[in-house]
Design an enzyme around this catalytic site. Structure first.
Site, PDB file in Angstrom:
ATOM      1  N   GLY A 130       0.805  -1.225   0.000  1.00 30.41           N
ATOM      2  CA  GLY A 130       0.000   0.000   0.000  1.00 30.41           C
ATOM      3  C   GLY A 130       0.830   1.263   0.000  1.00 30.41           C
ATOM      4  O   GLY A 130       2.065   1.229  -0.068  1.00 30.41           O
ATOM      5  N   ASP A 172      -0.815  13.491  14.184  1.00 27.62           N
ATOM      6  CA  ASP A 172      -1.565  14.638  14.690  1.00 27.62           C
ATOM      7  C   ASP A 172      -0.622  15.604  15.409  1.00 27.62           C
ATOM      8  O   ASP A 172      -0.709  16.824  15.251  1.00 27.62           O
ATOM      9  CB  ASP A 172      -2.664  14.150  15.636  1.00 27.62           C
ATOM     10  N   HIS A 212      -7.408   8.999  17.611  1.00 37.42           N
ATOM     11  CA  HIS A 212      -6.962   9.517  16.305  1.00 37.42           C
ATOM     12  C   HIS A 212      -8.219   9.672  15.437  1.00 37.42           C
ATOM     13  O   HIS A 212      -8.524   8.841  14.587  1.00 37.42           O
ATOM     14  CB  HIS A 212      -5.957   8.567  15.654  1.00 37.42           C
TER      15      HIS A 212
HETATM   16  N1  LIG Z   1      -3.043   6.514  12.406  1.00 38.47           N
HETATM   17  C1  LIG Z   1      -2.820   7.408  11.460  1.00 38.47           C
HETATM   18  O1  LIG Z   1      -2.376   8.532  11.743  1.00 38.47           O
HETATM   19  C2  LIG Z   1      -3.066   7.094  10.018  1.00 38.47           C
HETATM   20  C3  LIG Z   1      -3.680   5.931   9.628  1.00 38.47           C
HETATM   21  N2  LIG Z   1      -3.907   5.660   8.307  1.00 38.47           N
HETATM   22  C4  LIG Z   1      -4.550   4.382   7.975  1.00 38.47           C
HETATM   23  O2  LIG Z   1      -3.556   3.452   7.516  1.00 38.47           O
HETATM   24  C5  LIG Z   1      -4.180   2.432   6.747  1.00 38.47           C
HETATM   25  C6  LIG Z   1      -3.405   2.160   5.465  1.00 38.47           C
HETATM   26  O3  LIG Z   1      -3.413   3.291   4.643  1.00 38.47           O
HETATM   27  P1  LIG Z   1      -2.766   3.241   3.162  1.00 38.47           P
HETATM   28  O4  LIG Z   1      -1.447   2.622   3.171  1.00 38.47           O
HETATM   29  O5  LIG Z   1      -2.934   4.593   2.612  1.00 38.47           O
HETATM   30  O6  LIG Z   1      -3.816   2.290   2.444  1.00 38.47           O
HETATM   31  P2  LIG Z   1      -3.623   1.445   1.085  1.00 38.47           P
HETATM   32  O7  LIG Z   1      -4.994   1.031   0.663  1.00 38.47           O
HETATM   33  O8  LIG Z   1      -2.753   2.143   0.122  1.00 38.47           O
HETATM   34  O9  LIG Z   1      -2.828   0.169   1.604  1.00 38.47           O
HETATM   35  C7  LIG Z   1      -3.381  -0.723   2.502  1.00 38.47           C
HETATM   36  C8  LIG Z   1      -2.797  -2.075   2.193  1.00 38.47           C
HETATM   37  O10 LIG Z   1      -3.231  -2.957   3.210  1.00 38.47           O
HETATM   38  C9  LIG Z   1      -3.468  -4.203   2.590  1.00 38.47           C
HETATM   39  N3  LIG Z   1      -4.268  -5.046   3.455  1.00 38.47           N
HETATM   40  C10 LIG Z   1      -5.624  -5.093   3.584  1.00 38.47           C
HETATM   41  N4  LIG Z   1      -5.968  -6.055   4.437  1.00 38.47           N
HETATM   42  C11 LIG Z   1      -4.819  -6.624   4.878  1.00 38.47           C
HETATM   43  C12 LIG Z   1      -4.543  -7.688   5.759  1.00 38.47           C
HETATM   44  N5  LIG Z   1      -5.503  -8.362   6.386  1.00 38.47           N
HETATM   45  N6  LIG Z   1      -3.245  -7.998   5.969  1.00 38.47           N
HETATM   46  C13 LIG Z   1      -2.252  -7.332   5.353  1.00 38.47           C
HETATM   47  N7  LIG Z   1      -2.466  -6.341   4.480  1.00 38.47           N
HETATM   48  C14 LIG Z   1      -3.732  -5.991   4.245  1.00 38.47           C
HETATM   49  C15 LIG Z   1      -4.132  -3.833   1.271  1.00 38.47           C
HETATM   50  O11 LIG Z   1      -4.116  -4.902   0.332  1.00 38.47           O
HETATM   51  C16 LIG Z   1      -3.275  -2.656   0.845  1.00 38.47           C
HETATM   52  O12 LIG Z   1      -2.170  -3.059   0.068  1.00 38.47           O
HETATM   53  C17 LIG Z   1      -5.616   2.916   6.527  1.00 38.47           C
HETATM   54  O13 LIG Z   1      -6.468   2.291   7.463  1.00 38.47           O
HETATM   55  C18 LIG Z   1      -5.531   4.399   6.823  1.00 38.47           C
HETATM   56  O14 LIG Z   1      -6.776   4.944   7.186  1.00 38.47           O
HETATM   57  C19 LIG Z   1      -3.512   6.514   7.331  1.00 38.47           C
HETATM   58  C20 LIG Z   1      -2.892   7.689   7.676  1.00 38.47           C
HETATM   59  C21 LIG Z   1      -2.646   8.077   9.025  1.00 38.47           C
HETATM   60  O1  LIG Z   2      -8.240  10.436   7.976  1.00 34.18           O
HETATM   61  C1  LIG Z   2      -8.117   9.359   7.447  1.00 34.18           C
HETATM   62  O2  LIG Z   2      -8.922   8.416   7.537  1.00 34.18           O
HETATM   63  C2  LIG Z   2      -6.922   9.183   6.589  1.00 34.18           C
HETATM   64  C3  LIG Z   2      -5.765   8.783   7.265  1.00 34.18           C
HETATM   65  C4  LIG Z   2      -5.613   9.430   8.590  1.00 34.18           C
HETATM   66  O3  LIG Z   2      -5.933   8.820   9.579  1.00 34.18           O
HETATM   67  C5  LIG Z   2      -5.062  10.772   8.674  1.00 34.18           C
HETATM   68  O4  LIG Z   2      -4.666  11.355   7.654  1.00 34.18           O
HETATM   69  O5  LIG Z   2      -5.004  11.303   9.780  1.00 34.18           O
END
Ligand SMILES: NC(=O)C1=CN([C@@H]2O[C@H](COP(=O)(O)OP(=O)(O)OC[C@H]3O[C@@H](n4cnc5c(N)ncnc54)[C@H](O)[C@@H]3O)[C@@H](O)[C@H]2O)C=CC1
Ligand SMILES: O=C(O)CCC(=O)C(=O)O
Length: 336
Positions: free
Chosen positions: A18, A163, A191
């Site tokens: 991802g 954040d 978050h």
């Molecule tokens: N805590 C925070 O501050 C933040 C959290 N996030 C969260 O991080 C997560 C990932 O975001 P991105 O990388 O942008 O998403 P993305 O969609 O680009 O990548 C997610 C990846 O996880 C994989 N995936 C799905 N189910 C899985 C499983 N059971 N086991 C292993 N891999 C699996 C998918 O196939 C995909 O390749 C999202 O839930 C997003 O909301 C994003 C930004 C900030």
């Molecule tokens: O807000 C979202 O769901 C996107 C990822 C995230 O957690 C963030 O950007 O803070």
């Protein structure tokens, strides 16, 4: 010499095909998290349909010729991914799209974290340290911990560092200083858009001394009121602009979180981490809640005895209530 004589660390990234992983992998492989003398074996987990993409990512990793990278284990097998790991970045989950709230992801994503909690319990080292990034991060961490009873609850954390970083950058910009000259912004709670970015303890470096932000030229109303919704809504703002959620900044924040956990925080520095509550500041026991912490010897400690005024208490109550509701929903979803 890269790696010296230390045993390589086994570091898992889930969601490895991802967008966040794509920015996070080079930070780890270049030594920016675990240090310039620490060799790494990267375990990269994604789901079966993404193995082709993961293979492409693995080719690029090879082409980077990272000196600290001893080996890469790209896999769709949970057992192989979690086997003997020292550190885990649990990123893999469905991301939010425009118009959704993070809790809309809860039902789908907590099931992933139930499975991965079980895998931590079964296959990981018992002192593994875990950062949950996938949303809803706090509650996913709680579920993960519930299904990993043999791993200390203190070792499973969730990410609110993005954040914190967002807020610090906004403050630095607002008072026209450098971000490294701002410290002690606290993120309390979830978050989500109920989080409480608390500026009451913020300090600014001025002429070589740290002083309360109140003592430097600033707009008190902006700092107390406007900054809060800016930080709360920043994720949604990025989604609206990029049509994808934050990835580069999320990866940087994940690296910052783990780096501070591994190496410790600087003197008089606080960082925000979502960690299991033992009732601190009136937060119900067991919730994974963002607090200001300091870190030494790979153990975090919640900053004690901060005064909470009426405004802070009210804000903390709102985010606490949301996390309690999420806990109830997540327990129901994982009992199905
Ligand atoms: N805590 C925070 O501050 C933040 C959290 N996030 C969260 O991080 C997560 C990932 O975001 P991105 O990388 O942008 O998403 P993305 O969609 O680009 O990548 C997610 C990846 O996880 C994989 N995936 C799905 N189910 C899985 C499983 N059971 N086991 C292993 N891999 C699996 C998918 O196939 C995909 O390749 C999202 O839930 C997003 O909301 C994003 C930004 C900030
Ligand atoms: O807000 C979202 O769901 C996107 C990822 C995230 O957690 C963030 O950007 O803070």
């Amino acid at each position: 010499m890269a790696g010296d004589n230390k045993t390589p660390l086994r570091v898992l990234i889930t969601g490895a095909a991802g967008q966040i992983a794509y920015s996070l992998i080079p930070l780890i492989a270049k030594g920016e998290v675990f240090g310039q003398n620490q060799e790494i074996i990267l375990h990269l987990l994604d789901i079966q349909p993404m193995l082709g993409v993961l293979n492409g990512v693995n080719m690029e990793i090879s082409d980077c010729a990272f000196p600290l990278l001893r080996n890469v284990v790209p896999t769709a097998s949970v057992e192989e991914a979690f086997k003997d790991i020292d550190y885990a970045f649990l990123v893999g989950a469905m991301p939010r799209r425009e118009g959704m709230e993070r809790k809309d992801l809860l039902k789908a994503n907590v099931k992933i974290f139930k499975e991965q909690g079980g895998a931590l319990d079964k296959y990981a080292k018992k002192d593994v340290r875990v950062l949950v990034v996938g949303n809803p991060a706090n509650t996913n961490a709680l579920i993960c911990s519930k299904f990993a009873p043999s791993i200390p609850k203190e070792n499973i954390t969730a990410m609110t560092r993005l954040d914190q970083n967002r807020g610090m950058a906004q403050i630095a910009d607002h008072i026209k200083t450098r971000v490294q000259d701002v410290r002690k912004l606290v993120i309390w709670g979830n978050h989500s858009n109920t989080q409480f970015p608390d500026t009451r303890f913020v300090e600014v470096s001025k002429d070589g001394n740290w002083v309360a932000v109140a003592n430097v030229q600033h707009d008190a109303k902006w700092l107390k009121e406007s900054l809060i919704p800016i930080v709360q809504k920043r994720g949604a703002e990025v989604i609206a602009a990029r049509k994808l959620s934050s990835a580069m900044s999320a990866a940087q924040a994940a690296a910052d979180h783990m780096k501070d956990w591994f190496h410790g925080t600087k003197k008089d520095e606080w960082v925000s981490m979502a960690v299991v509550s033992k009732g601190e500041y009136g937060v119900p026991e067991g919730l994974v809640f963002s607090f200001p912490v300091t870190v030494a010897n790979k153990q975090w400690k919640i900053v004690p005895d901060l005064a909470l005024d009426e405004f802070a208490r009210e804000k903390i109550k709102i985010t606490t209530t949301e996390l309690e509701e999420e806990r109830t929903e997540a327990s129901a979803a994982t009992a199905e």
